[in-house]
Enzyme design. Structure first.
Site, PDB file in Angstrom:
ATOM      1  CG  ASP A 120      -0.046   5.675   2.190  1.00 61.71           C
ATOM      2  OD1 ASP A 120      -1.472   5.389   1.703  1.00 61.71           O
ATOM      3  OD2 ASP A 120       0.090   6.208   3.008  1.00 61.71           O
ATOM      4  CG  ASP A 131      -5.138   3.143   4.477  1.00 61.91           C
ATOM      5  OD1 ASP A 131      -5.006   3.247   5.850  1.00 61.91           O
ATOM      6  OD2 ASP A 131      -3.717   4.251   4.130  1.00 61.91           O
ATOM      7  CG  HIS A 134      -1.545   1.328   1.230  1.00 65.18           C
ATOM      8  ND1 HIS A 134      -2.764   1.751   0.298  1.00 65.18           N
ATOM      9  CD2 HIS A 134      -1.563   2.279   2.368  1.00 65.18           C
ATOM     10  CE1 HIS A 134      -3.045   3.014   0.478  1.00 65.18           C
ATOM     11  NE2 HIS A 134      -2.502   3.298   1.868  1.00 65.18           N
ATOM     12  CG  HIS A 189      -6.126   6.968   1.036  1.00 63.24           C
ATOM     13  ND1 HIS A 189      -6.044   6.282   0.719  1.00 63.24           N
ATOM     14  CD2 HIS A 189      -5.849   6.688   2.305  1.00 63.24           C
ATOM     15  CE1 HIS A 189      -4.609   5.794   0.889  1.00 63.24           C
ATOM     16  NE2 HIS A 189      -4.780   5.916   1.612  1.00 63.24           N
TER      17      HIS A 189
END
Length: 1000
Positions: A41, A163, A39, A406
Site C-alpha cells: 500500500d 485490493d 501487495h 485505494h
C-alpha cells in the site's frame, strides 16, 4: 531474451506477445501457477515514507526497501523463480537508490522473465472515488517510466487490482484501451462470489463499454483466496503457517501431509474454475521482506508435489506470473461467460457493505479533485508556452498518482497518513504555482515585481490575502477547456469598500457585492477579513487561454450603494420565488425548503415540484464480533434505521439578489447550512452546502445526506450513476443483474459510488441530474429520490484494518466540509443543448473550473493594458462541443502528449455523433510536423497494440476486429492531422518534432 522470430510469428497470427519464459504446463494435468507477489500500500496505516523505509513498525511490520532487496537476491540464486511487482511509486524510489551493478541485475531479471511488472501504475488506484482523468494520469506516469527504464519487454500486459473495494466498469474499459490483455482482482460481493463458484464463472470477458465494442473487452478473473495463499501455505516472516520440514529423521517431518493438503486445495480450487490451469497467489500485504523463507519453502513444495506425478498424481505446480497464466487460458481456446455491469457495491458479509468509503473524508476527496484540475491547467500552460518537462510539475504528477491509491482518495487511511497525504498535495501544488507564474511572465512586456502571480488556495472559503488587502490588483482567469466559456468570478473582499473592475477592452464590468453566509464567517479556523464576495462575469474566456481584469478600490459611497446586494429575510408564511436567467426556484413558506425548480418561458414559468433537505443516519455501534454486530466505519456504511433523521423541522432563510447572482441562504443548524445559487445565463441550480462540525455529544456517529425528491415523478426503482465520471450505469433498487441479491441492509446495500453524476429518467418526459464536485455515495430509495452523502463522522471502527474511528477534527472541533451540487433538468434544455448536452457540459465545467490568480499592482487601469497581455489563447480554434481535451502536456522540449475524447455516449444527445478535430489547430504558437497515435497510457504505439481475442458465450467468435480498431489513425506521412472521434472514444497522440513560431 525472447526470440524475435517467435515474437513476430505470434504477432502475425494475432496471439499477442508469446513469452518463452512462461511454463506452458503439462497436457492432462491440473497446472498450478504459483504467483509470488507482495501487495504494498502506498500509504495506509503508515505513511508512504514509513512504509518504504520500514519505520514506525509499532503500527505495522513493513519495509518495502527490504522486500525489493531480498527478492532480487533470491531471484538471482535460482533462474526458475519468478516474482511480480505492482506499485511503481515504491519501485522507482528503490531503483533510484541502487548501484549500477544492482540495476544491471534487475534489468537482467526483467529480460529473463523472472521479475515482471504487473499493473504498473504509480499506485493501485481506487475504483470508486477516483476520476477517470486522474486514473489515466497515474497509470501513464508509471507505465511510461517503466518503458523509459526497461523498454518494451517490461511493459505490463495484465492489470492487477487485488485490493480495491469493488470494481468499476470504466476502470476495465480504461485498462483495455491501455493495451492490457486481462485483469485480476480479489474482492467481490460474497454472494456474487458464491454464485460464481457454483457456476464456475470466476473468470469472464468483461464487456466494459456500451459504446466501444471489443476495444473495451477485457478478460477478467476473480482470484480464489482474495490475494493470499491457500490456508496453511503462507511462508512469510509475518505468517504462522508451518514450513516444509523434510528431514525424515525429524519427529515433525511433515512433507506428506503438506503435499496432501496442497493437492486437496488445488483440486478444490480447480472445481471452481473452467480450465485445467489455476492461479495461486503466494503473497500478502508487505510480504517477502525475507524472500528466502518464501522461496526455500516454495522450492520444496514444487519438488515434492510434482514428485507425486510418478505415483499417478495429476497436479503439476510451477512458478509463474499472471501474464503466463493468462496466456495459458488464452491458449486453452475455451468459450467464456461475459459481464456488462460492474462489481459495486462490494459486501464482505450480510451487514458489511463497503459503501461508506464512497464519502469518507470529503475534504480530502475535494482536495484531490481540485488538485487534478490545477494539474491539468499547469500541464497545459507548460506545453503551450514552451516550459518543457518541469520537475515541479513532474513532482505534482507523482503526488497525484499516490493520492489515487485505494487507501488515499478512498478516505480509508489512518488520520496521520491522511494528514501526510494532504501535506503532499499542498507542497506539490505550491511548487507548481511557480511554473504557471513563469509561463505567464513570457506574455508580459513588463517584467518588474509587479508581475508576481499569487494563487489563493483558500478561495473555497472566500479567503485571499491579496484581494482583501490590496488597493489595486489584477485577476487572471485561465480557462483549461479547449472551448470558450463564461464564468462568474467571486473575489473575497472586506466590508465597506466599493470596486471598479475593468476588462481587457478597457470597459467597466458590472459587479455585485455578495454577503458571505454567516455559517461560513463562523467556520472554525477561517482567518480572513473578507465579509463579501466581489462577483462579476468573465464572458467568453478564450479556450486554453485567459482573461485578465483590473480591480481597484473606490471610496465612493454612491458606487458602494449600487454594488451592494439586496438582502431580506422573508416574513412568516411569505411565498418566496427567486429567478436567475431562465431558471426560477420557489420555497415552501411553511417549511422554508426548496419546493419547486422551473424554467422561465415566454408563456410563464413551468415549475417542477421538488423538495430538498438535509438528513442524517445514525451509524450502528457494534463490537464487530460477528456480522450482526458490525459497526459503521471508514469502510462500512451501516445505518441503524432505514429512515434518516431530519436536521431540524425548518431552516432559516435569507434572500440575496443583485445583477450578477441571486441566492437563498438556508441554515438548518449551526452545523448544516446551504446557499442556493442562481446565476443569470446558466441553465442549472447550484447548491453550495456546508456541513460540520457534526455534533457527537450524544455519543452517536452521524452520516449526513442531501436528499432531493421530485414529487410527481415515478421512476420504478430505477436510477443511474456514472462510472468513474464517464459512462452511466443503470441501477435498480434491491437488484443485481447477474446474481440473486439477498439484501440485509436496505439502505447501504443500495448505495453506489457517484464520482460525477446521479441521474433519474422516468422514460417519458422527465430527466434530472445532480452533479457533484467530489466523489460521494448516492442512491435513489424511492420514486423521484436523489440522495448523496456529503459528510460522515463516526465514533467506532468497523474492524477492517484501519484501527481507528472516522472522527476527523480540525482546529479542536469536528471537521467542516464545504462543497457544491449542481442540478440540471430536462426542462432547462434548449434546441441548441438538450438534456444530454446539459449534464455533459456542466460536468466538463465542474471537472475543470477556471484557475484564478491574483497580482498586486500599482499600475493604473489605463496603463495596465499597454504593459500586460490581458487576453490570450494558446489554441488556434476551439474543439467541437462534443469533444473534450483530456490531456495536453509536454513530454520533452519538442514533444507533446495530447488526448482527445468524445464526451457523449451513443444516443445520449444530438451531440452523440462523430466529431473531427484538427491537431494542428490545437496549438496557436506551434507547428506540428509529425504525430503518432498510442494506446491510452501513451506507452505503446497504437499499431503495435496486439491484444488477445476471446471466444465468448452468445456471440459469433471471429478472430477479427483489428481492421476496425485501426480506423482513423494518424499516419506521420499525412499532412492534415485530422482526428475523428466516435461517442466515448479517447484518442492519444504523441506530437513529435514540434517547433515554436514567433508569438502571435
Amino acid at each position: 531474451m525472447w526470440s524475435a522470430v517467435v515474437l513476430v510469428l505470434c504477432l502475425a497470427f494475432g496471439y499477442g506477445s508469446a513469452n518463452p519464459a512462461c511454463n506452458p504446463g503439462k497436457e492432462g494435468m491440473l497446472n498450478v501457477h504459483l504467483v509470488c507477489h507482495t501487495h504494498d500500500d502506498v500509504g495506509w496505516l503508515k505513511t508512504v515514507d514509513q512504509y518504504f523505509y520500514g519505520a514506525n513498525n509499532s503500527i505495522q511490520q513493513a519495509g518495502v526497501q527490504y522486500i525489493l532487496d531480498s527478492v532480487v537476491q533470491s531471484l538471482k540464486e535460482d533462474s526458475s523463480r519468478k516474482f511480480i511487482y505492482v506499485e511503481s511509486a515504491f519501485f522507482f524510489r528503490w531503483w533510484d537508490e541502487q548501484t549500477d551493478e544492482v540495476k544491471a541485475d534487475v534489468k537482467s531479471l526483467v529480460e529473463k522473465g523472472q521479475l515482471e511488472f504487473i499493473g504498473g501504475g504509480w499506485s493501485m488506484n481506487d475504483e470508486a472515488a477516483a476520476h477517470y482523468n486522474a486514473i489515466i494520469d497515474q497509470m501513464t506516469v508509471g507505465l511510461r517510466k517503466l518503458n523509459d527504464t526497461f523498454g518494451e519487454i517490461a511493459r505490463p500486459t495484465v492489470a492487477w487490482q487485488i485490493d480495491p473495494f469493488g470494481h468499476a466498469r470504466e476502470q476495465a474499459s480504461l485498462f483495455a484501451q491501455m493495451g492490457f490483455n486481462g485483469l485480476f482482482f480479489g474482492r467481490l460481493d460474497h454472494d456474487d462470489k458464491d454464485t460464481r463458484i457454483a457456476n464456475k464463472t470466476m473468470e469472464m470477458v468483461w464487456q466494459a463499454s456500451q459504446d466501444l465494442g471489443k476495444a473495451a473487452w477485457l478478460f477478467t478473473g476473480v482470484l480464489p483466496n482474495g490475494y493470499g495463499p491457500p490456508p496453511g501455505f503462507c511462508f512469510d516472516v509475518l505468517c504462522q503457517d508451518q514450513p516444509f520440514m523434510d528431514d525424515p529423521r525429524l519427529h515433525d517431518y511433515n512433507v506428506d501431509q503438506k503435499v496432501t493438503d496442497f493437492v486437496k486445495a488445488a483440486e478444490a480450487q480447480s472445481a471452481q474454475y473452467a480450465s485445467n490451469h489455476i492461479i495461486m497467489t503466494m503473497g500478502e500485504d508487505f510480504n517477502y521482506q525475507s524472500a528466502n523463507r518464501w522461496y526455500k519453502n516454495l522450492d520444496k513444495l514444487i519438488r515434492y508435489v510434482n514428485a507425486r506425478q510418478e505415483n499417478g498424481s495429476k497436479v503439476n505446480v510451477f512458478y509463474s506470473t499472471p501474464s503466463c497464466y493468462l496466456e495459458s487460458l488464452h491458449n486453452s481456446n475455451l468459450t467464456w461467460p461475459t459481464k456488462s455491469d460492474d462489481f459495486f457495491p462490494y459486501a464482505s458479509g450480510n451487514h458489511s457493505y463497503w459503501t461508506g468509503y464512497f464519502t469518507s473524508r470529503p475534504a480530502l476527496k475535494r482536495h484531490v479533485r481540485s488538485t487534478n484540475a490545477f494539474l491539468q491547467a499547469v500541464k497545459q500552460v507548460s506545453a503551450l508556452l514552451g516550459l518543457g518537462v518541469d520537475p515541479r510539475v513532474e513532482h505534482l504528477k507523482e503526488v497525484m498518482g499516490v493520492l489515487q491509491h485505494h487507501d488515499a482518495v478512498s478516505g480509508t487511511a489512518k488520520q496521520h497518513v491522511t494528514d501526510d497525504y494532504t501535506l503532499r498535495l499542498d507542497q506539490g501544488v505550491t511548487q507548481s504555482f511557480a511554473a504557471i507564474t513563469e509561463a505567464y511572465s513570457k506574455l508580459h512586456s513588463d517584467t518588474s515585481e509587479d508581475q508576481a502571480t499569487v494563487f489563493c488556495p483558500l478561495l473555497n472559503v472566500s479567503s485571499c490575502a491579496v484581494s482583501e488587502t490590496s488597493s489595486s490588483f489584477l485577476v487572471t482567469v485561465y480557462n483549461p477547456l479547449a472551448k470558450p466559456r463564461d464564468h462568474i468570478v467571486r473575489v473575497p473582499v472586506p466590508a465597506g469598500v466599493a470596486y471598479k473592475v475593468t476588462d481587457y477592452k478597457g470597459d467597466a464590468v458590472t459587479v455585485q457585492l455578495v454577503p458571505l453566509p454567516e455559517s461560513l464567517l463562523a467556520m472554525p479556523g477561517r482567518s480572513s477579513n473578507a465579509k463579501f464576495d466581489l462577483a462579476f462575469v468573465a464572458s467568453a474566456i478564450p479556450p486554453l487561454g485567459f482573461l485578465q481584469f483590473h480591480v481597484q478600490r473606490s471610496s465612493s459611497r454612491r458606487i458602494l450603494a449600487q454594488q451592494m446586494s439586496t438582502v431580506y429575510v422573508p416574513k412568516a408564511s411569505q411565498e418566496i420565488m427567486v429567478k436567475g436567467g431562465n431558471v426560477a426556484v420557489e420555497m415552501d413558506p411553511d417549511t422554508s425548503l426548496l419546493s419547486g425548480v422551473g424554467v422561465i418561458t415566454e408563456n410563464g414559468i413551468k415549475m417542477n415540484k421538488v423538495n430538498q433537505t438535509f438528513l442524517w443516519y445514525a451509524g450502528v455501534i457494534g463490537n464487530n464480533s460477528a456480522e450482526e454486530w458490525r459497526s459503521s466505519g471508514a469502510y462500512i456504511f451501516r445505518p441503524n434505521a432505514t429512515a434518516p433523521f431530519p436536521i431540524t423541522q425548518k431552516p432559516t432563510v435569507k434572500v440575496v439578489e443583485g445583477p450578477v447572482v441571486n441566492e437563498l441562504h438556508q441554515t438548518w443548524r449551526d452545523w448544516v447550512s446551504q446557499v442556493v445559487i442562481l446565476y443569470p445565463g446558466q441553465p442549472l441550480l447550484t447548491l453550495q452546502w456546508l456541513v460540520g462540525p457534526i455534533p457527537i455529544s450524544d455519543g452517536v456517529g452521524k452520516e449526513v445526506v442531501s436528499r432531493v425528491i421530485w414529487s410527481n415523478v415515478t421512476t420504478d426503482k430505477t436510477f443511474y450513476t456514472d462510472s468513474n465520471g464517464r459512462e452511466t450505469l443503470k441501477r435498480v433498487l434491491d437488484y443485481r443483474p447477474t446474481w440473486q441479491l439477498r439484501n440485509h441492509e436496505p439502505v447501504a446495500g443500495n448505495y453506489y459510488p457517484v464520482t460525477a453524476r446521479l441521474l433519474l429518467d422516468d422514460g417519458k418526459d422527465f430527466k434530472a441530474a445532480v452533479l457533484n464536485d467530489r466523489a460521494q455515495g448516492g442512491t435513489s430509495l424511492g420514486d423521484g429520490h436523489m440522495e448523496l452523502m456529503v459528510h460522515r463522522r463516526l465514533l467506532h471502527d468497523d474492524a477492517f484494518g484501519v484501527g481507528e474511528s472516522l472522527n476527523e477534527t480540525a482546529y479542536g472541533q469536528g471537521l467542516v466540509a464545504r462543497g457544491k451540487h449542481y442540478i440540471v433538468h430536462s426542462d432547462f434544455a434548449t434546441s441548441e443543448c438538450d438534456f444530454g448536452c446539459l449534464h455533459r457540459t456542466v460536468g466538463e465545467d465542474v471537472l475543470l473550473p477556471p484557475i484564478i490568480s491574483f497580482t498586486p499592482t500599482t499600475t493604473t487601469r489605463h496603463s495596465w493594458r499597454e504593459s500586460h497581455t490581458a487576453k490570450w489563447s494558446g489554441t488556434k480554434a476551439s474543439v467541437p462541443w462534443n469533444v473534450h481535451l483530456l490531456t495536453l502536456e509536454p513530454l520533452g522540449e519538442t514533444t507533446i502528449l495530447v488526448r482527445l475524447e468524445h464526451q457523449y455516449q451513443a444516443n445520449e444527445s444530438s451531440f452523440s455523433v462523430p466529431a473531427t478535430v484538427s491537431l494542428q489547430d490545437l496549438l496557436a504558437d506551434w507547428e506540428i510536423v509529425s504525430a503518432q497515435e498510442t494506446t491510452l497510457a501513451a506507452n505503446l504505439l497504437k499499431d503495435d497494440d496486439q491484444r488477445y481475442e476471446w471466444k465468448v458465450e452468445g456471440t459469433e467468435n471471429e478472430q477479427g476486429g483489428e481492421t476496425e480498431r485501426r480506423e482513423n489513425r494518424i499516419k506521420p506521412s499525412l499532412s492534415s492531422f485530422s482526428v475523428t472521434l466516435n461517442p466515448m472514444e479517447i484518442k492519444t497522440f504523441i506530437l513529435e518534432e514540434v517547433w515554436l513560431l514567433e508569438p502571435s
